[in-house]
Design a protein around this motif. Structure first.
Motif, PDB file in Angstrom:
ATOM      1  N   VAL A  47     -99.998  21.191 123.855  1.00  0.00           N
ATOM      2  CA  VAL A  47    -100.914  22.295 124.153  1.00  0.00           C
ATOM      3  C   VAL A  47    -100.448  23.558 123.449  1.00  0.00           C
ATOM      4  CG1 VAL A  47    -101.692  23.829 126.015  1.00  0.00           C
ATOM      5  CG2 VAL A  47    -101.752  21.366 126.330  1.00  0.00           C
ATOM      6  N   PHE A  48     -99.159  23.817 123.487  1.00  0.00           N
ATOM      7  CA  PHE A  48     -98.608  25.012 122.851  1.00  0.00           C
ATOM      8  C   PHE A  48     -98.852  25.001 121.347  1.00  0.00           C
ATOM      9  CE2 PHE A  48     -94.987  27.250 120.890  1.00  0.00           C
ATOM     10  CZ  PHE A  48     -95.228  28.511 121.399  1.00  0.00           C
ATOM     11  N   ILE A  49     -98.590  23.868 120.716  1.00  0.00           N
ATOM     12  CA  ILE A  49     -98.746  23.779 119.267  1.00  0.00           C
ATOM     13  C   ILE A  49    -100.210  23.878 118.863  1.00  0.00           C
ATOM     14  CG2 ILE A  49     -98.503  22.196 117.303  1.00  0.00           C
ATOM     15  CD1 ILE A  49     -95.866  21.292 118.599  1.00  0.00           C
ATOM     16  N   SER A  50    -101.096  23.270 119.641  1.00  0.00           N
ATOM     17  CA  SER A  50    -102.500  23.251 119.240  1.00  0.00           C
ATOM     18  C   SER A  50    -103.239  24.548 119.547  1.00  0.00           C
ATOM     19  CB  SER A  50    -103.214  22.083 119.913  1.00  0.00           C
ATOM     20  OG  SER A  50    -103.207  22.255 121.310  1.00  0.00           O
ATOM     21  N   LEU A  51    -102.816  25.311 120.544  1.00  0.00           N
ATOM     22  CA  LEU A  51    -103.574  26.491 120.949  1.00  0.00           C
ATOM     23  C   LEU A  51    -103.020  27.824 120.462  1.00  0.00           C
ATOM     24  CD1 LEU A  51    -104.546  25.588 124.607  1.00  0.00           C
ATOM     25  CD2 LEU A  51    -105.925  25.363 122.549  1.00  0.00           C
ATOM     26  N   VAL A  52    -101.765  27.854 120.038  1.00  0.00           N
ATOM     27  CA  VAL A  52    -101.139  29.116 119.667  1.00  0.00           C
ATOM     28  C   VAL A  52    -101.173  29.274 118.149  1.00  0.00           C
ATOM     29  CG1 VAL A  52     -98.996  30.416 119.748  1.00  0.00           C
ATOM     30  CG2 VAL A  52     -99.698  29.083 121.702  1.00  0.00           C
ATOM     31  N   ASP A  53    -101.553  30.463 117.698  1.00  0.00           N
ATOM     32  CA  ASP A  53    -101.580  30.699 116.251  1.00  0.00           C
ATOM     33  C   ASP A  53    -100.173  30.938 115.719  1.00  0.00           C
ATOM     34  OD1 ASP A  53    -101.337  33.085 117.552  1.00  0.00           O
ATOM     35  OD2 ASP A  53    -102.619  34.215 116.180  1.00  0.00           O
ATOM     36  N   LYS A  54    -100.034  31.006 114.414  1.00  0.00           N
ATOM     37  CA  LYS A  54     -98.710  31.077 113.796  1.00  0.00           C
ATOM     38  C   LYS A  54     -98.090  32.471 113.848  1.00  0.00           C
ATOM     39  CE  LYS A  54    -100.553  31.880 109.221  1.00  0.00           C
ATOM     40  NZ  LYS A  54    -100.531  31.486 107.841  1.00  0.00           N
ATOM     41  N   ASP A  55     -98.838  33.499 114.161  1.00  0.00           N
ATOM     42  CA  ASP A  55     -98.315  34.865 114.183  1.00  0.00           C
ATOM     43  C   ASP A  55     -97.949  35.327 115.596  1.00  0.00           C
ATOM     44  OD1 ASP A  55     -98.723  35.050 111.456  1.00  0.00           O
ATOM     45  OD2 ASP A  55    -100.790  35.734 111.712  1.00  0.00           O
ATOM     46  N   ILE A  56     -97.419  34.444 116.387  1.00  0.00           N
ATOM     47  CA  ILE A  56     -97.087  34.790 117.772  1.00  0.00           C
ATOM     48  C   ILE A  56     -95.771  35.566 117.809  1.00  0.00           C
ATOM     49  CG2 ILE A  56     -95.904  32.631 118.214  1.00  0.00           C
ATOM     50  CD1 ILE A  56     -97.153  32.740 121.021  1.00  0.00           C
ATOM     51  N   GLU A  57     -95.732  36.595 118.627  1.00  0.00           N
ATOM     52  CA  GLU A  57     -94.539  37.435 118.730  1.00  0.00           C
ATOM     53  C   GLU A  57     -93.687  37.088 119.948  1.00  0.00           C
ATOM     54  OE1 GLU A  57     -95.450  41.542 118.506  1.00  0.00           O
ATOM     55  OE2 GLU A  57     -96.710  41.303 116.750  1.00  0.00           O
ATOM     56  N   CYS A  58     -94.304  36.570 120.975  1.00  0.00           N
ATOM     57  CA  CYS A  58     -93.563  36.291 122.214  1.00  0.00           C
ATOM     58  C   CYS A  58     -93.376  34.787 122.392  1.00  0.00           C
ATOM     59  CB  CYS A  58     -94.260  36.912 123.410  1.00  0.00           C
ATOM     60  SG  CYS A  58     -95.982  36.431 123.555  1.00  0.00           S
ATOM     61  N   PHE A  59     -92.900  34.127 121.350  1.00  0.00           N
ATOM     62  CA  PHE A  59     -92.707  32.675 121.354  1.00  0.00           C
ATOM     63  C   PHE A  59     -91.733  32.240 122.442  1.00  0.00           C
ATOM     64  CE2 PHE A  59     -89.936  29.213 119.930  1.00  0.00           C
ATOM     65  CZ  PHE A  59     -90.860  28.183 119.879  1.00  0.00           C
TER      66      PHE A  59
END
Length: 87
Positions: A47-59
């Motif tokens: 879910v995390f990989i499919s829904l989160v874009d690559k420019d996330i700051e609070c990984f």
């Protein structure tokens, strides 16, 4: 998030110790708990990989939240198995 993570870890540890010494019965219970947590981890990571874009700051915060949820599911499942086996 920290309370959920630490509380779930403590509950999981306490119930893990209540199962007693390792034998054939408790090893099967431990494997059920670990497999439930592993499946939950796989689902949360997908879910995390499919829904989160690559420019996330609070990984890290989101990843730790998912880990806390995995421990919470493990604690609930271990409590359920404890009540089923010993009550």
């Amino acid at each position: 998030m920290t309370l959920l993570f630490s509380g779930s870890g403590i509950v999981l540890f306490i119930i893990w110790k209540k199962f007693g010494q390792p034998d054939e019965r408790t090893n099967a219970i431990h494997l059920k708990i670990i497999s439930c947590m592993f499946i939950t981890q796989l689902i949360m990571n997908s879910v995390f990989i499919s829904l989160v874009d690559k420019d996330i700051e609070c990984f890290r915060q989101i990843f730790i939240l998912f880990e806390a949820f995995v421990f919470f599911v493990g604690a609930i499942y271990s409590f359920r198995l404890y009540r089923k086996e010993f009550k």
